[in-house]
Design an enzyme around this catalytic site. Sequence first.
Site, PDB file in Angstrom:
ATOM      1  N   LYS A  60       1.133  -2.172  -0.018  1.00 47.32           N
ATOM      2  CA  LYS A  60       1.037  -1.521  -1.328  1.00 47.32           C
ATOM      3  C   LYS A  60       2.044  -2.161  -2.275  1.00 47.32           C
ATOM      4  CE  LYS A  60       0.892   3.233  -3.123  1.00 47.32           C
ATOM      5  NZ  LYS A  60       0.960   4.659  -2.724  1.00 47.32           N
ATOM      6  N   SER A 108      -1.558  10.053  -0.582  1.00 49.84           N
ATOM      7  CA  SER A 108      -1.836   8.716  -1.113  1.00 49.84           C
ATOM      8  C   SER A 108      -2.211   7.673  -0.078  1.00 49.84           C
ATOM      9  CB  SER A 108      -0.643   8.221  -1.937  1.00 49.84           C
ATOM     10  OG  SER A 108      -0.609   8.882  -3.181  1.00 49.84           O
ATOM     11  N   SER A 150      -2.889   7.215  -4.117  1.00 48.55           N
ATOM     12  CA  SER A 150      -2.446   6.084  -4.885  1.00 48.55           C
ATOM     13  C   SER A 150      -2.544   4.757  -4.134  1.00 48.55           C
ATOM     14  CB  SER A 150      -1.004   6.305  -5.337  1.00 48.55           C
ATOM     15  OG  SER A 150      -0.126   6.358  -4.250  1.00 48.55           O
TER      16      SER A 150
END
EC number: 3.5.1.4
Lengths: 561, 561
Positions: free
Chosen positions: A131, A230, A206
């Site tokens: 990420k 997320s 996310s």
Amino acid sequence: MSQDWTVVAAAKKAKQQALIPKEWLLSDLPPQSTLDVSEFPDTCGLLTEEEIRITKSATGALLSNLAKGEWSSVQVTTAFYKRAIIAQQLTNCLTEIFVERALARAVELDEHLKETGKPVGPLHGLPISLKDQINIKGIESCMGYVSWIGKDADHNAVLVDILESAGAIPFVKTNIPQTLMWPETFNHVFGRTCNPYNRSLTSGGSSGGEGALVALRGSPIGVGSDIGGSVRIPSAFCGTYGLRPSYGRVPYAGCVNSMEGQDSIPSVLGPLSNDIAGIKSFVKAVVDAKPWLKDPLAVRKRWNEEEYNLVDHGNGKDLCFAILWDDGDTVPHPPVLRGLETVKKALLAAGHNVIDWKPLKHVEIYRTLRDIWGAGAEEDYNTVAMLSGEPVISTMLPEEQPVVAASEWFRPSESVSAYQLWQYQKKKRDLRQEYLRYWEETTAATGTGRPVDAIISPVAAYAAPPHGMNKSANYTMVWNLLDYAALVIPVSKVNQAIDVPRPRNEFYSDADRLLWQSYNPETYNNAPIAIQVVGRTLEEEAVIAMSEIVDNALKSSKGDS
Amino acid sequence: MSQDWTVVAAAKKAKQQALIPKEWLLSDLPPQSTLDVSEFPDTCGLLTEEEIRITKSATGALLSNLAKGEWSSVQVTTAFYKRAIIAQQLTNCLTEIFVERALARAVELDEHLKETGKPVGPLHGLPISLKDQINIKGIESCMGYVSWIGKDADHNAVLVDILESAGAIPFVKTNIPQTLMWPETFNHVFGRTCNPYNRSLTSGGSSGGEGALVALRGSPIGVGSDIGGSVRIPSAFCGTYGLRPSYGRVPYAGCVNSMEGQDSIPSVLGPLSNDIAGIKSFVKAVVDAKPWLKDPLAVRKRWNEEEYNLVDHGNGKDLCFAILWDDGDTVPHPPVLRGLETVKKALLAAGHNVIDWKPLKHVEIYRTLRDIWGAGAEEDYNTVAMLSGEPVISTMLPEEQPVVAASEWFRPSESVSAYQLWQYQKKKRDLRQEYLRYWEETTAATGTGRPVDAIISPVAAYAAPPHGMNKSANYTMVWNLLDYAALVIPVSKVNQAIDVPRPRNEFYSDADRLLWQSYNPETYNNAPIAIQVVGRTLEEEAVIAMSEIVDNALKSSKGDS
């Protein structure tokens, strides 16, 4: 700021595009009207037969072939990189691209294995995606904030050091929403990530870049972060496995983040993969590296093989699972209910017990989470955004800067005093205490002499919804406040022929009625259906083992039908 | 409020006095001018020879004799209760007294052993004292706040449930300062606790009642709490052993407290005892009871016998200790320095390595702690105090409600916003990260191939000072922010003939000069001297084992001299 923020953002996006090797750019991409692009990587012609075989291998086979040198790291890294770039062109899932650097490391690893006959570590030669917020020295982590563009990280996140020592190769970074505090993936720098099974739907967030990338097998293991769902929401929406570990089990130190210093309900890092072996390999490799010697917030708890063997759960025989059918606030859409029903049937067929889980104060838990995060969130977001002048995003709807009300949960509540925050945190502690007692008291209902072994919960009240419509993370957030380990397992896909609306006459609330009305099978068609296996705090080993049991039961039951 | 708070406080104090069995009241107490009362319990005539033998036994012998039934729990509980009541009359160390209830439980335990031949648990029959804030169902926990008088607890703290299941008998509660946020022990309800070795000196705080009680052997194991030194300061000032475990190793749930909801640098519960066996027995019994099934904040980490056997510390051979001689802000008084020198000599004689520990940013750490606690402290204190109208205490000086400035560290700083608190908490995280890296880098200096195994640190810059003069908890607070496990070991006592002032010409600061000037041997005479053995987060097993090594080295070296 000297430059208009839109100019800076556009320049960054152009720079990203230029980092893609020309020969990996596809001229014959499917039109936007092609919604399901999940098979495209196999058919587009960019990948060789062997590269397709590599990227579709189970994680165990990948690791063992790499360790034995049957596949070189250069081969494997190249295969996944090419596939990741295909995924990027289909779903816009990447942020940072650095092909040469990754392949150079693969060469080193191959040489090491050749010279010594030994792999560098348990993840030898394996490319791993990260990420955007996970710092890699020398690479940007702008996290979708225009104001953070142009600053190369001057250090590795602790996790990156550990992964590299274990032999893994961080090879791409993946897309996120601005602030990270949305369950979808859109920001002013990199734009929006969409769902590979239906591009009119969100990939979730996310860690939405990871969800889309891993689902397209552009990465064997991806690392996301999860403060309210997320990791799990993109896993569920994109049909991958994904683990939310407890606070501090996986080291977070050295990442960039929103709301730094908010340490009451913190974000955690966790893996996404296409099999549970990928999840387990990641967690075991990280924990075995003693992360507490590198990150002061990492918990000094070794990988416990006894706990993995379910010593606290009757050694895995005759488990009792409890299904959360709804949270007492909104009833999930028909595909999600079918997912739960499928799991129930499979577990019963495998000889386990299944009872119902009645939610305890979930709505109070949602409010408390929101109060704690909201206590200083607005100041935090504004502080960063104002550096470049970019606006703080107030919706995930696709229109350009639309002026609509943010959803209830993702607009920060009013800023409060530290003393008021302590009152919210006290409430949180009390809710955790109540929930623990409640769970322990299920011993009376299980018939096993133990409390419920794990909860089977929806991951959201719906399968992946259209962009901008994921307005709640309730079914994941609840386990963040409670700090329960939770692992997402894909179950099926929405089938508009089967998943027809179910009539209802009574509703918990107007929101519940609206949610029910919002379902129509065509919209959600082909979206993955998933559940999460929820265990206790710091019980990662047992949650992984119980998830294997659930997953095997599902696979056997599919074999039967 | 309907009544003047002083009337309510006086009534509570009178009620306490009335709960002491008449035959345990001493008519021939030493006059206030008698400073050292440490031998008085043995000579006052209230205890039988056998009761003296019982109360002066090592914890191991006590537990084994109780388990075998050689001493009944009634015998042992009676002996400690009588001695605790003597301690109360000498030092004012108790709050709640409940003789009948404790002895009734002792009878039950004795019957159980007689009938089954088996002890109830690892602490069978042992009386254990508890700091006032630790709830026992049916007994008050007013914590020195007038406004909390008269409310019996409606539940046991989780720790009390665990101790009772392990066979222990909570038998008295002990005195604290109002708010718990002082390193001395005085409140408007129960008054002041003094030091049994020199009653003109403080017992320390906030677990000052425990310090005085355990030092007088009025309790074999006492439980205090430590947010900034509140177990370790009384242990050091009163000459007992005392452990500050890491956050969450010992369950805190169900206690009353100040500043509830402040969960960034939380208080922890920890044991005081007259030997390390007492500390170990307590921690092992509590951890073996799986406290994480009763308290959601308790860490799921079993007692690890390998870590106790120092698997991470070369199996205990050739350890390298590092001595923190001073914190770069204030230099300790001569007795404290002699304590460190004594330990160094003993460790070298035992074949271990000893190097210097240079402090890293200790002053910044103190400031950050103060900022975090101070963020909402004043509102918290005022909220509770205002219910009865009692004033929030602003000094520990003995005069009646003196109007003097509070010390710098114990007056709450200004209240701030939640966002500002997050900035302080971010600073804290960064300091913890820096300190961890710094510790790991000591590998270069130890000669063992490992980083420093443990730090030997002062517990305060002085031995127990006169009442009202303990104006800093810096040498303990630093390890709270870092969340390091720390165990206090008594080394010696101030000897005014030996511990003469040491000339100094250079000072870190005015505060350092003032501290140096404040030392005179007569004032501190006979006060205990102690050090703390400081290990890593969640390393309780290893810290206990290394403390045994330090303690044995000290005992051998005393035998030599």
